[in-house]
Design a protein around this motif. Structure first.
Motif, short mmCIF file in Angstrom:
data_model
loop_
_atom_site.label_atom_id
_atom_site.label_comp_id
_atom_site.label_asym_id
_atom_site.label_seq_id
_atom_site.Cartn_x
_atom_site.Cartn_y
_atom_site.Cartn_z
N GLY A 155 0.81 -1.21 0.00
CA GLY A 155 0.00 0.00 0.00
C GLY A 155 0.84 1.27 0.00
O GLY A 155 0.31 2.37 0.10
N GLU A 156 2.15 1.12 -0.10
CA GLU A 156 3.05 2.27 -0.07
C GLU A 156 3.52 2.60 -1.49
O GLU A 156 3.33 1.82 -2.41
CB GLU A 156 4.24 1.99 0.84
CG GLU A 156 3.84 1.75 2.29
CD GLU A 156 5.02 1.52 3.21
OE1 GLU A 156 6.14 1.98 2.88
OE2 GLU A 156 4.83 0.90 4.27
N GLN A 157 4.16 3.77 -1.63
CA GLN A 157 4.69 4.22 -2.91
C GLN A 157 6.14 4.66 -2.71
O GLN A 157 6.40 5.58 -1.94
CB GLN A 157 3.90 5.44 -3.42
CG GLN A 157 2.48 5.15 -3.79
CD GLN A 157 2.36 4.59 -5.20
OE1 GLN A 157 3.31 4.57 -5.97
NE2 GLN A 157 1.17 4.12 -5.52
N HIS A 158 7.07 3.99 -3.37
CA HIS A 158 8.48 4.36 -3.23
C HIS A 158 9.22 4.36 -4.56
O HIS A 158 10.46 4.36 -4.57
CB HIS A 158 9.19 3.39 -2.27
CG HIS A 158 8.62 3.40 -0.89
ND1 HIS A 158 8.74 4.47 -0.05
CD2 HIS A 158 7.90 2.46 -0.22
CE1 HIS A 158 8.13 4.20 1.10
NE2 HIS A 158 7.61 2.99 1.01
N GLY A 159 8.51 4.36 -5.66
CA GLY A 159 9.17 4.38 -6.96
C GLY A 159 10.15 3.22 -7.10
O GLY A 159 9.80 2.09 -6.82
N ARG A 160 11.38 3.53 -7.51
CA ARG A 160 12.39 2.47 -7.71
C ARG A 160 13.41 2.45 -6.58
O ARG A 160 14.51 1.94 -6.74
CB ARG A 160 13.07 2.69 -9.06
CG ARG A 160 12.11 2.47 -10.23
CD ARG A 160 12.74 2.71 -11.56
NE ARG A 160 13.68 1.64 -11.88
CZ ARG A 160 14.45 1.64 -12.96
NH1 ARG A 160 14.40 2.65 -13.81
NH2 ARG A 160 15.28 0.65 -13.19
N ASP A 161 13.05 2.97 -5.42
CA ASP A 161 13.94 3.03 -4.26
C ASP A 161 13.96 1.67 -3.54
O ASP A 161 13.06 1.35 -2.76
CB ASP A 161 13.48 4.13 -3.31
CG ASP A 161 14.42 4.35 -2.14
OD1 ASP A 161 15.21 3.44 -1.81
OD2 ASP A 161 14.36 5.45 -1.55
N VAL A 162 14.98 0.89 -3.82
CA VAL A 162 15.07 -0.47 -3.29
C VAL A 162 15.10 -0.46 -1.76
O VAL A 162 14.42 -1.27 -1.11
CB VAL A 162 16.31 -1.21 -3.86
CG1 VAL A 162 16.49 -2.57 -3.21
CG2 VAL A 162 16.18 -1.35 -5.37
N ALA A 164 13.91 1.72 0.40
CA ALA A 164 12.59 2.07 0.96
C ALA A 164 11.62 0.89 0.83
O ALA A 164 10.86 0.60 1.76
CB ALA A 164 12.03 3.30 0.26
N TRP A 165 11.66 0.21 -0.32
CA TRP A 165 10.78 -0.94 -0.49
C TRP A 165 11.16 -2.08 0.44
O TRP A 165 10.29 -2.79 0.96
CB TRP A 165 10.81 -1.43 -1.94
CG TRP A 165 9.94 -0.62 -2.85
CD1 TRP A 165 10.35 0.12 -3.92
CD2 TRP A 165 8.53 -0.44 -2.77
NE1 TRP A 165 9.27 0.74 -4.50
CE2 TRP A 165 8.14 0.40 -3.82
CE3 TRP A 165 7.55 -0.93 -1.91
CZ2 TRP A 165 6.82 0.78 -4.04
CZ3 TRP A 165 6.23 -0.56 -2.12
CH2 TRP A 165 5.89 0.29 -3.18
N ARG A 166 12.46 -2.28 0.66
CA ARG A 166 12.90 -3.33 1.59
C ARG A 166 12.30 -3.07 2.98
O ARG A 166 11.80 -3.97 3.63
CB ARG A 166 14.42 -3.41 1.63
CG ARG A 166 14.91 -4.60 2.42
CD ARG A 166 16.41 -4.82 2.31
NE ARG A 166 16.71 -5.46 1.04
CZ ARG A 166 17.45 -4.93 0.07
NH1 ARG A 166 18.00 -3.75 0.23
NH2 ARG A 166 17.67 -5.59 -1.05
N GLY A 167 12.33 -1.82 3.40
CA GLY A 167 11.74 -1.45 4.69
C GLY A 167 10.23 -1.67 4.69
O GLY A 167 9.67 -2.14 5.69
N ALA A 168 9.57 -1.31 3.59
CA ALA A 168 8.12 -1.49 3.49
C ALA A 168 7.75 -2.97 3.59
O ALA A 168 6.78 -3.34 4.26
CB ALA A 168 7.59 -0.88 2.19
#
Length: 176
Positions: A155-162, A164-168
């Motif tokens: 449900g989050e949005q982080h573009g291509r930021d690996v 940030a996505w790892r944290g999500a």
């Protein structure tokens, strides 16, 4: 109207020229025919992935695990892709090991990606890193699909930021 009458109407009405008619046929045959495999085996070879996946899902829903495993070993990459999608949609647990192997070692990049997405949809933890790696792909279709899968999951949005996505993903797993 019996299955044979519907097949005749489908053929005479030119249904084989339209992907949605072929996909509907696959769904109908899977749901109503006592022996759906002959038709579904043919439709899983369809060049349109929407038809092939619908046929593969029909095979998986028929409970014939050996047939699903056969799709995952098929010579055609498009059939292996359809099989991977069917495993994720129907949750054919005996095929998870094969999906793991396909995600890492299949000859076709498209099949590796389909297997990765299937594992991700099945919430298999090892797929997280594969999807995160796809964010760095040079193929816009791949990284866009990775972002879409991550957004659906977290449900989050982080573009291509690996990072940030790892944290999500970590937060999502901890919340479960």
């Amino acid at each position: 109207m019996c299955i044979r009458d519907r097949l005749t109407a489908y053929r005479e009405g030119g249904g084989d020229a339209h992907w949605f008619a072929r996909a509907s046929l696959a769904r109908l045959v899977a749901a109503r025919d006592r022996d759906p495999l002959p038709v579904l085996r043919r439709l899983v070879l369809d060049p349109d992935p929407r038809v092939a996946v619908t046929a593969a899902v029909g095979i998986a829903r028929s409970g014939r695990v050996h047939e699903v495993l056969g799709l995952l070993r098929h010579v055609s990459p498009s059939v292996r892709q359809a099989g991977a999608s069917a495993v994720a949609r129907v949750r054919v647990e005996p095929a998870y090991g094969r999906l793991r192997s396909m995600a890492r070692f299949d000859r076709s990049p498209r099949v590796r990606w389909a297997a990765t997405l299937a594992l991700f949809r099945l919430e298999q933890p090892e797929a997280d890193e594969y999807v995160l790696a796809a964010l760095l792909s040079r193929e816009p279709a791949v990284w866009a699909e990775a972002i879409a899968a991550l957004v659906r999951r977290t449900g989050e949005q982080h573009g291509r930021d690996v990072r940030a996505w790892r944290g999500a993903l970590k937060r999502w797993r901890e919340a479960r």
